[in-house]
Design a protein around this motif. Structure first.
Motif, PDB file in Angstrom:
ATOM      1  N   LEU A   9       0.864  -1.180   0.000  1.00  0.00           N
ATOM      2  CA  LEU A   9       0.000   0.000   0.000  1.00  0.00           C
ATOM      3  C   LEU A   9       0.899   1.228   0.000  1.00  0.00           C
ATOM      4  CD1 LEU A   9      -2.798   1.420   0.384  1.00  0.00           C
ATOM      5  CD2 LEU A   9      -2.399   1.216   2.858  1.00  0.00           C
ATOM      6  N   PRO A  19       1.145   5.666  -0.621  1.00  0.00           N
ATOM      7  CA  PRO A  19       0.490   6.952  -0.897  1.00  0.00           C
ATOM      8  C   PRO A  19       0.598   7.246  -2.395  1.00  0.00           C
ATOM      9  CG  PRO A  19       2.003   7.146   0.952  1.00  0.00           C
ATOM     10  CD  PRO A  19       2.275   5.818   0.313  1.00  0.00           C
ATOM     11  N   LEU A  47      -7.849   4.347   5.241  1.00  0.00           N
ATOM     12  CA  LEU A  47      -7.211   5.036   4.116  1.00  0.00           C
ATOM     13  C   LEU A  47      -7.185   6.550   4.291  1.00  0.00           C
ATOM     14  CD1 LEU A  47      -8.714   2.944   1.178  1.00  0.00           C
ATOM     15  CD2 LEU A  47      -6.392   2.823   2.121  1.00  0.00           C
ATOM     16  N   TYR A  73      -2.911   8.518   2.740  1.00  0.00           N
ATOM     17  CA  TYR A  73      -3.458   7.806   1.583  1.00  0.00           C
ATOM     18  C   TYR A  73      -4.605   8.558   0.905  1.00  0.00           C
ATOM     19  CZ  TYR A  73      -0.659   4.313   3.912  1.00  0.00           C
ATOM     20  OH  TYR A  73       0.392   3.673   4.527  1.00  0.00           O
ATOM     21  N   ALA A  77      -6.825   3.741  -2.237  1.00  0.00           N
ATOM     22  CA  ALA A  77      -5.988   2.551  -2.066  1.00  0.00           C
ATOM     23  C   ALA A  77      -5.218   2.311  -3.364  1.00  0.00           C
ATOM     24  CB  ALA A  77      -6.842   1.336  -1.728  1.00  0.00           C
TER      25      ALA A  77
END
Length: 318
Positions: A152, A154, A179, A183, A187
């Protein structure tokens, strides 16, 4: 080389001055040009000042002969849009912008980078970008059930900040976190490439200038993240032997797919060969220069002056 830049004034767009900007200014001076640092946040659109409608602090009514983008400060969506709009405007006025706004927009958005690499047929990990936390969580569970981990990231991050492994990690399921924060409710997930069984995990950074891979380094991190900013150890990677030619071809194709004048292309090893994981359109090069002992700033300045500026003169109009 001095005559190539004689009398030219170049705006170095940066949100912070330091080692990189000093290197660029020195290379410009050696070619008879002047490099002035300027923050895009300070550039104003003012249609009352000059025909071109831009006001660059310290430039009066004039425009630079060229622009070299070294850094763009983060900010709100509106702030970043306006700053990129200034770069778009300068290019429309005939000022060479290196890298231009369209290329930066493609490379700063990791999801768009992955999409363009995929469309160009360049090896890159499977990725997903979605705004639904429910669908994202289902995706993570599906990948985890298949024994795979995801990273995962940014969407607009850099230097290895904010990276998390989710899915099947070290023999256990790791769910997707909220998230919010870094973020931005998006996602962006990239399938994690497992490290080679016979050696510690590592990746490569290849510097591409003017369409040509010029230097590369191998980075080995303390853990699974291999950014220099996170403490990775680096050493020069030859581009003319072993894995070097494949790295060069991949990196050059990636830079071309995003339309970048210069790029830092990050790759990882896979059974089928190198795989591009990220492309940086505002790449730092201090670690690479130290590892490879190469003159990066002169390469950038020479490419700007020879290929993008060439015989252009007289762009400093009011």
């Amino acid at each position: 080389m001095r005559a190539c830049g004689e009398g030219l004034r170049v705006a170095i767009m940066t949100d912070e001055s330091g080692w990189h900007t000093r290197q660029l200014q020195q290379a410009l001076r050696a070619r008879g040009a002047e490099g002035r640092c300027l923050d895009l946040a300070d550039v104003r659109i003012d249609t009352t000042v000059a025909d071109h409608g831009l006001l660059l602090p310290g430039w009066g009514r004039a425009l630079p002969d060229a622009v070299l983008v070294r850094g763009i400060a983060g900010g709100s969506f509106e702030q970043v849009t306006r700053r990129l709009g200034v770069l778009h405007a300068l290019a429309a006025l005939g000022v060479p912008v290196y890298n231009d706004a369209r290329a930066i927009e493609r490379s700063v958005d990791k999801a768009m980078t992955s999409l363009l690499l995929h469309q160009a047929g360049i090896p890159t990990p499977a990725c997903w970008a979605l705004e639904s936390p429910e669908l994202a969580q289902r995706l993570v569970m599906r990948e985890s059930a298949a024994g795979r981990a995801l990273v995962l990231k940014p969407l607009f991050g850099s230097q290895g900040k904010g990276l998390l492994r989710v899915g099947w990690v070290d023999g256990a399921h790791v769910p997707l976190p909220p998230l919010d924060g870094a973020y931005g409710q998006v996602a962006y997930l990239q399938r994690l490439l497992p490290p080679p069984a016979d050696r510690p995990g590592f990746d490569w950074r290849v510097l591409v200038v003017g369409g040509r891979a010029r230097a590369a380094m191998r980075r080995q991190g303390r853990g699974w993240i291999h950014n220099v900013a996170q403490g990775a150890r680096v050493r020069a990677q030859p581009l003319d032997a072993g894995e070097g030619p494949a790295l060069a071809r991949c990196a050059e194709a990636a830079a071309a797919a995003l339309g970048l004048d210069y790029a830092g292309v990050d790759l990882m090893p896979a059974e089928s060969g190198p795989v591009v994981i990220e492309v940086n359109g505002v790449a730092a090069w201090q670690g690479l220069q130290r590892a490879c002992r190469v003159p990066v700033a002169p390469w950038l300045v020479d490419d700007l002056l020879q290929r993008r500026v060439g015989g252009r003169r007289g762009l400093r109009r009011a």
